[in-house]
Structure formats: structure tokens, C-alpha cells
Scaffold this active site. Structure first.
Site, PDB file in Angstrom:
ATOM      1  N   ASP A  14       0.809  -1.223   0.000  1.00 46.56           N
ATOM      2  CA  ASP A  14       0.000   0.000   0.000  1.00 46.56           C
ATOM      3  C   ASP A  14       0.841   1.271   0.000  1.00 46.56           C
ATOM      4  OD1 ASP A  14      -2.216  -1.644   0.093  1.00 46.56           O
ATOM      5  OD2 ASP A  14      -2.298  -1.602   2.282  1.00 46.56           O
ATOM      6  N   GLY A  41      -4.462  -4.300  -3.895  1.00 47.04           N
ATOM      7  CA  GLY A  41      -5.435  -3.246  -4.217  1.00 47.04           C
ATOM      8  C   GLY A  41      -4.628  -2.003  -4.549  1.00 47.04           C
ATOM      9  N   GLN A 220       1.980  -6.182  -3.101  1.00 48.16           N
ATOM     10  CA  GLN A 220       2.422  -6.233  -1.696  1.00 48.16           C
ATOM     11  C   GLN A 220       3.731  -5.435  -1.572  1.00 48.16           C
ATOM     12  OE1 GLN A 220       1.390  -9.698  -3.090  1.00 48.16           O
ATOM     13  NE2 GLN A 220      -0.516  -8.647  -2.726  1.00 48.16           N
TER      14      GLN A 220
HETATM   15  P1  GDP Z   1      -0.734   0.391  -3.498  1.00 46.54           P
HETATM   16  O1  GDP Z   1      -1.342  -0.885  -3.036  1.00 46.54           O
HETATM   17  O2  GDP Z   1       0.735   0.436  -3.235  1.00 46.54           O
HETATM   18  O3  GDP Z   1      -1.037   0.722  -4.924  1.00 46.54           O
HETATM   19  O4  GDP Z   1      -1.375   1.535  -2.596  1.00 46.54           O
HETATM   20  P2  GDP Z   1      -2.936   1.696  -2.242  1.00 46.54           P
HETATM   21  O5  GDP Z   1      -3.652   2.139  -3.441  1.00 46.54           O
HETATM   22  O6  GDP Z   1      -3.414   0.478  -1.544  1.00 46.54           O
HETATM   23  O7  GDP Z   1      -2.863   2.827  -1.135  1.00 46.54           O
HETATM   24  C1  GDP Z   1      -2.312   4.073  -1.397  1.00 46.54           C
HETATM   25  C2  GDP Z   1      -3.360   5.138  -1.082  1.00 46.54           C
HETATM   26  O8  GDP Z   1      -2.737   6.402  -1.031  1.00 46.54           O
HETATM   27  C3  GDP Z   1      -4.430   5.277  -2.159  1.00 46.54           C
HETATM   28  O9  GDP Z   1      -5.612   5.689  -1.559  1.00 46.54           O
HETATM   29  C4  GDP Z   1      -3.881   6.372  -3.068  1.00 46.54           C
HETATM   30  O10 GDP Z   1      -4.901   7.072  -3.775  1.00 46.54           O
HETATM   31  C5  GDP Z   1      -3.237   7.269  -2.056  1.00 46.54           C
HETATM   32  N1  GDP Z   1      -2.038   8.003  -2.520  1.00 46.54           N
HETATM   33  C6  GDP Z   1      -1.074   7.592  -3.377  1.00 46.54           C
HETATM   34  N2  GDP Z   1      -0.090   8.522  -3.441  1.00 46.54           N
HETATM   35  C7  GDP Z   1      -0.432   9.515  -2.613  1.00 46.54           C
HETATM   36  C8  GDP Z   1       0.196  10.738  -2.209  1.00 46.54           C
HETATM   37  O11 GDP Z   1       1.284  11.090  -2.619  1.00 46.54           O
HETATM   38  N3  GDP Z   1      -0.477  11.504  -1.296  1.00 46.54           N
HETATM   39  C9  GDP Z   1      -1.673  11.152  -0.775  1.00 46.54           C
HETATM   40  N4  GDP Z   1      -2.236  11.955   0.107  1.00 46.54           N
HETATM   41  N5  GDP Z   1      -2.295  10.006  -1.135  1.00 46.54           N
HETATM   42  C10 GDP Z   1      -1.677   9.199  -2.014  1.00 46.54           C
HETATM   43  P1  IMO Z   2      -0.924  -4.172  -2.224  1.00 44.74           P
HETATM   44  O1  IMO Z   2      -0.428  -4.797  -3.515  1.00 44.74           O
HETATM   45  C1  IMO Z   2      -0.944  -4.499   2.125  1.00 44.74           C
HETATM   46  C2  IMO Z   2      -1.059  -8.533   3.804  1.00 44.74           C
HETATM   47  C3  IMO Z   2      -2.316  -8.949   4.554  1.00 44.74           C
HETATM   48  C4  IMO Z   2      -1.706  -9.904   5.553  1.00 44.74           C
HETATM   49  C5  IMO Z   2      -0.608 -10.595   4.746  1.00 44.74           C
HETATM   50  C6  IMO Z   2      -1.030 -11.934   4.143  1.00 44.74           C
HETATM   51  O2  IMO Z   2      -2.194  -3.443  -2.335  1.00 44.74           O
HETATM   52  O3  IMO Z   2       0.176  -3.385  -1.577  1.00 44.74           O
HETATM   53  P2  IMO Z   2      -2.586 -12.592   2.079  1.00 44.74           P
HETATM   54  O4  IMO Z   2      -4.035 -12.312   1.814  1.00 44.74           O
HETATM   55  O5  IMO Z   2      -1.666 -12.077   1.033  1.00 44.74           O
HETATM   56  O6  IMO Z   2      -2.306 -14.024   2.407  1.00 44.74           O
HETATM   57  O7  IMO Z   2      -2.269 -11.787   3.441  1.00 44.74           O
HETATM   58  O8  IMO Z   2      -0.274  -9.698   3.702  1.00 44.74           O
HETATM   59  N1  IMO Z   2      -1.308  -8.035   2.416  1.00 44.74           N
HETATM   60  C7  IMO Z   2      -1.206  -6.764   2.059  1.00 44.74           C
HETATM   61  N2  IMO Z   2      -0.990  -5.651   2.803  1.00 44.74           N
HETATM   62  N3  IMO Z   2      -1.066  -4.404   0.780  1.00 44.74           N
HETATM   63  C8  IMO Z   2      -1.269  -5.498   0.031  1.00 44.74           C
HETATM   64  O9  IMO Z   2      -1.271  -5.464  -1.313  1.00 44.74           O
HETATM   65  C9  IMO Z   2      -1.384  -6.743   0.664  1.00 44.74           C
HETATM   66  N4  IMO Z   2      -1.620  -8.004   0.233  1.00 44.74           N
HETATM   67  C10 IMO Z   2      -1.558  -8.785   1.324  1.00 44.74           C
HETATM   68  O10 IMO Z   2      -2.912  -7.845   5.166  1.00 44.74           O
HETATM   69  O11 IMO Z   2      -1.073  -9.194   6.589  1.00 44.74           O
HETATM   70 MG    MG Z   3      -2.889  -1.563  -1.830  1.00 48.97          MG
END
Ligand code: GDP
Ligand code: IMO
Ligand code: MG
Length: 426
Positions: A14, A41, A220
Site C-alpha cells: 500500500d 489493491g 504487496q
Molecule cells: P498500493 O497498493 O501500493 O497501490 O497503494 P494503495 O492504493 O493500496 O494505497 C495508497 C493510497 O494512497 C491510495 O488511496 C492512493 O490514492 C493514495 N495516494 C497515493 N499517493 C499519494 C500521495 O502522494 N499523497 C496522498 N495523500 N495520497 C496518495
Molecule cells: P498491495 O499490492 C498491504 C497482507 C495482509 C496480511 C498478509 C497476508 O495493495 O500493496 P494474504 O491475503 O496475502 O495471504 O495476506 O499480507 N497483504 C497486504 N498488505 N497491501 C497489500 O497489497 C497486501 N496483500 C496482502 O494484510 O497481513
Molecule cells: Mg494496496
């Protein structure tokens, strides 16, 4: 000259990979996801419209970009079909420019059931998307691969063996009765496969033959890597750069000239259980979680939050051989009078400057912090280095000095245009 770029998570997921890959993939012809599944996600915000990518590589959102779901992934076919339909409903046709590996493993409905049962005992806090059990079946050599779905005799034989195994585990280990409902197999596997099957190919061959400009999107993050992360509080794939060769089916030689960048937040989050030395609690945590909007993109769970951990980030630099860091969510630290950064751990009188393998140390260590001054003004949405407050620049320099690689790009908001390059990378 071929152009190969790898963007992956340098923390516990994330980090904002989706937003960054969306930006960078515009300059590439092919985008590849190579491990994980719908546990990911990845959020992208384009002109106010939000997309959350779970199985598809983010780059596929660009009309010219071909998407590849490579063999190291575990694919929930129904989730994939729904994800494609969602994107197409937003006016973006992608189906005909997607390729799915015939060697990828299929996430079956009973993998999700086992995920739930295993969680009762293990408490990893998984996403319950069946990821661990799907990889478990793969390594038990009982998994159902996409290619198996083309032959109903093979599929039915494997399915029957799988069901017998799941039944035994459910009843003998968990004391739960398990009856397979074939409607689920029909609805979640066979029907979606009928729709998707024309997109199935040998993706490793495709990638060997189309090397001109390819971007690889990790899911991840490095600290969730099955080998290099905080085992057993990890995901079940190699989510660091270690997963590139086996996840794509390409020789390690292929990646010799690839650039590899790690995405990291300016602070730190994790979802689910496991050690988190710099975790904040109470009001401090609440403030950071709210400012950062730290709720899971896949499960909606509140994310645990804490200060940036440079011991862990340096580990990610070393494990992945990172060429640099892309730092996201700097804007979330606006308004803090002081910012802490962890520079070492202390455990049993010993100082650790390298990320330890021991869970015992990680769970019980005390973080040693440097406290840096916060900055006046806002970095929200800035796109020019001249707008970066002096203390924010000092924060970046502190990080770079510690980890030994440059911060090449900054993200200053969730929208596509909210970024700036500190170094030209592609
Ligand atoms: P990912 O799994 O690594 O693609 O990250 P996620 O999408 O799960 O979580 C990142 C969150 O931070 C999302 O809600 C993005 O829209 C938001 N985001 C990404 N870059 C920035 C940033 O530079 N600033 C802020 N405030 N939000 C960001
Ligand atoms: P993105 O790609 C954050 C975490 C789960 C749990 C552990 C194992 O969006 O960064 P799983 O369902 O993979 O067996 O869960 O890994 N986890 C993530 N945490 N971002 C993700 O994906 C994750 N995918 C799995 O929360 O701790
Ligand atoms: Mg994510």
C-alpha cells in the site's frame, strides 16, 4: 535498446504503487503483474475517477498498453472477470489487450474457505482472498493451472483430488463439515473461464519475444515477501524483486539491464498482524491514519500506522538492489512540528542496524529515533522542486544519506498529476 522498469513495494504494501505505475506506464508498451493475486489493491485516480486494480496490471488503463498476468500469479477468475467489466463500464475497453498465463494457478472457492479456517489458528490477518492456500496447493503439486481448464478430464480429476483433500483438512483439522457446492465451481471458475479463455497464452514466451518496453508491477511489498519479509506475517509469494524471474518465467539474465525502484511512503503502514517496531497507538495513530486516509483498498480495514523505519527501508534497498526510492504521501506529513525516523533497533542491550530475521527481535525491540523538524507550509500537490519547503528537503536528504540510494521521485497527492521528479528515471 529495450527499456525495462520494475516498480515494487519497499515496505508492507500500500505504498502507492498503483498511482506511480499509472504515471510511469504511459511510457511503456507492456505492463506485467507477476506475483500475488486479488489480495492486491492498487489505487489510481484519473480525473477524479477512482480505479482499484486487484489482478490487472495498472498500466492496462492506458489505451496503447498491453497487460500481462504472468505465471507467478494466483488468479481468481471471477474476480478478474468482474474487474475487467468494471473498467470497461467506465468506458475503457481492455479485454482484447490482456494476456493471461496458461501456467498461472487458479484460486478455487475452497482456497478461500481454507484461508478463513487457517486464519482462525494463525491470525496473520490475511485478505481472505485464498492466496496462501492457492500457493500451498501449487507447492503441494496439487494446484489447478489455467491450462488445466482447457481439458475437462484433467480438470475434473484434479478437482476431485482437491476436494477430497480439503474435506479431510476441514473435518480432521478444523472439525468442520465440508460439502462442495458445484454451483460455486460453475459460477466462479468455469463460466468466467469460458469468457476469458481466448486471452490465455504462454506469457513467458510473449515476454521473451516482446522486450522493447516493459514495466513490471510488484504487488504487496518487500517486508511481506515470503523469504525476506517478517515471516510468518507475510504473503505467500516473493513480493520483492526475488519474485521477478520465477513470476514471469524469464531468466534472471533478462533483468540485468532493468531499472528497479521501490515505492515507499514518507511514513509507514501495515495491514494485518505481525511486528511493526515504529507503530503508533492512540491519538497519534488516529491523527496519522486520518490524515493519510489509511484504510485498506481491498478489505477496507484500518491500516496500522507508524513512523518511517529506515532499518527496514535499507533492507528493501539491499534485497531488491534498488536504483532509488519513489517517496509517496509526503503531503500527509504537512503540519507536523516534529517527525521521527527510526535509525536502529535496540533489543536485549544490543543495537541492530540491519533488519533482523528473528521475529522475536522484531516484535520486542525498541526503535531508536532521530527527531527531525517538520516544515512550514504545504507540499500537497506540488509539482516543482522549488516549492519544496527546506525542512522537507532535509527530511529527504536524511533518508537518502541513510539508505545510500537517491529518492528519484516524490508523490504529493493521490491524483495523477501530483508528483515531481528529482531525477529523470525513464
Ligand atoms: P498500493 O497498493 O501500493 O497501490 O497503494 P494503495 O492504493 O493500496 O494505497 C495508497 C493510497 O494512497 C491510495 O488511496 C492512493 O490514492 C493514495 N495516494 C497515493 N499517493 C499519494 C500521495 O502522494 N499523497 C496522498 N495523500 N495520497 C496518495
Ligand atoms: P498491495 O499490492 C498491504 C497482507 C495482509 C496480511 C498478509 C497476508 O495493495 O500493496 P494474504 O491475503 O496475502 O495471504 O495476506 O499480507 N497483504 C497486504 N498488505 N497491501 C497489500 O497489497 C497486501 N496483500 C496482502 O494484510 O497481513
Ligand atoms: Mg494496496
Amino acid at each position: 535498446m529495450s527499456k525495462k522498469l520494475v516498480i515494487l513495494g519497499a515496505q508492507w504494501g500500500d505504498e502507492g504503487k498503483g498511482k506511480i505505475v499509472d504515471l510511469l506506464s504511459e511510457r511503456f508498451d507492456i505492463s506485467v503483474r507477476y506475483q500475488g493475486g486479488s489480495n492486491a489493491g492498487h489505487t489510481v485516480v484519473i480525473n477524479g475517477v477512482k480505479y482499484i486494480m486487484h489482478l490487472l496490471p495498472t498500466g492496462i488503463l492506458h489505451p496503447h498498453n498491453i497487460g500481462v498476468i504472468a505465471q507467478g500469479m494466483v488468479v481468481d477468475l471471477k474476480a478478474l472477470q468482474d474487474e475487467i467489466a468494471d473498467i470497461e463500464a467506465k468506458g475503457n475497453p481492455i479485454f482484447n489487450k490482456l494476456y493471461i498465463s496458461d501456467r498461472a494457478h487458479v484460486v478455487m472457492p475452497y482456497h478461500k474457505l481454507l484461508d478463513k479456517l487457517l486464519e482462525r489458528k494463525n491470525g496473520v490477518g490475511t485478505t481472505l482472498r485464498g492466496i496462501g492456500p492457492a500457493y500451498m496447493f501449487k507447492f503441494m503439486r496439487k494446484g489447478i493451472r489455467v491450462v488445466d481448464l482447457f481439458d475437462s478430464t484433467i480438470f475434473e480429476k484434479k478437482l476431485a483430488e482437491n476436494i477430497e483433500f480439503v474435506k479431510d483438512v476441514a473435518e480432521k483439522v478444523f472439525g468442520e463439515r465440508f460439502e462442495i457446492d458445484y454451483r460455486y465451481i460453475e459460477e466462479e471458475v468455469l463460466k468466467p473461464f469460458e469468457k476469458l479463455k481466448e486471452r490465455v497464452i504462454d506469457t513467458a514466451k510473449f515476454l521473451r519475444e516482446n522486450t522493447k518496453s516493459v514495466i513490471f508491477e510488484g504487488a504487496q511489498g518487500t517486508l511481506l515477501d515470503i523469504d525476506m519479509g517478517t515471516y510468518p506475517y507475510v504473503t505467500s509469494s516473493n513480493s520483492s524483486a526475488l519474485g521477478l524471474a520465477n513470476g514471469t518465467g524469464l531468466s534472471p539474465k533478462y533483468f540485468r539491464d532493468a531499472q528497479i525502484y521501490g515505492v515507499a511512503k514518507a511514513y509507514l503502514t501495515r495491514v494485518g498482524g505481525g511486528p511493526f517496531p515504529t507503530e503508533l497507538h492512540g491519538e497519534e495513530a488516529e491523527r496519522l491514519r486520518e490524515k493519510g486516509g489509511e484504510y485498506g483498498a481491498t478489505t477496507g480495514r484500518p491500516r496500522r500506522v507508524g513512523w518511517l523505519d529506515l532499518v527496514a527501508l535499507k533492507h528493501a534497498v539491499d534485497v531488491n538492489g534498488l536504483d532509488g526510492i519513489i517517496l509517496t504521501k509526503l503531503d500527509v506529513l504537512d503540519g507536523y512540528s516534529e517527525i521521527k525516523v527510526c535509525v536502529a533497533y535496540e533489543y536485549n542491550g544490543k543495537i541492530y542496524e540491519e533488519f533482523p530475521a528473528s521475529l522475536e527481535v522484531l516484535e520486542n525491540c525498541k526503535p531508536i529515533y532521530e527527531t527531525l523538524p517538520g516544515w512550514e507550509g504545504s507540499t500537497q500537490g506540488i509539482t516543482d522542486i522549488s516549492q519544496l519547503p527546506t525542512n522537507a528537503r532535509k527530511y529527504l536528504e536524511f533518508i537518502e544519506n541513510y539508505i545510500g540510494v537517491p529518492i528519484v521521485m516524490l508523490s504529493t497527492g493521490p491524483q495523477r498529476h501530483e508528483y515531481l521528479f528529482l531525477k529523470e528515471i525513464v
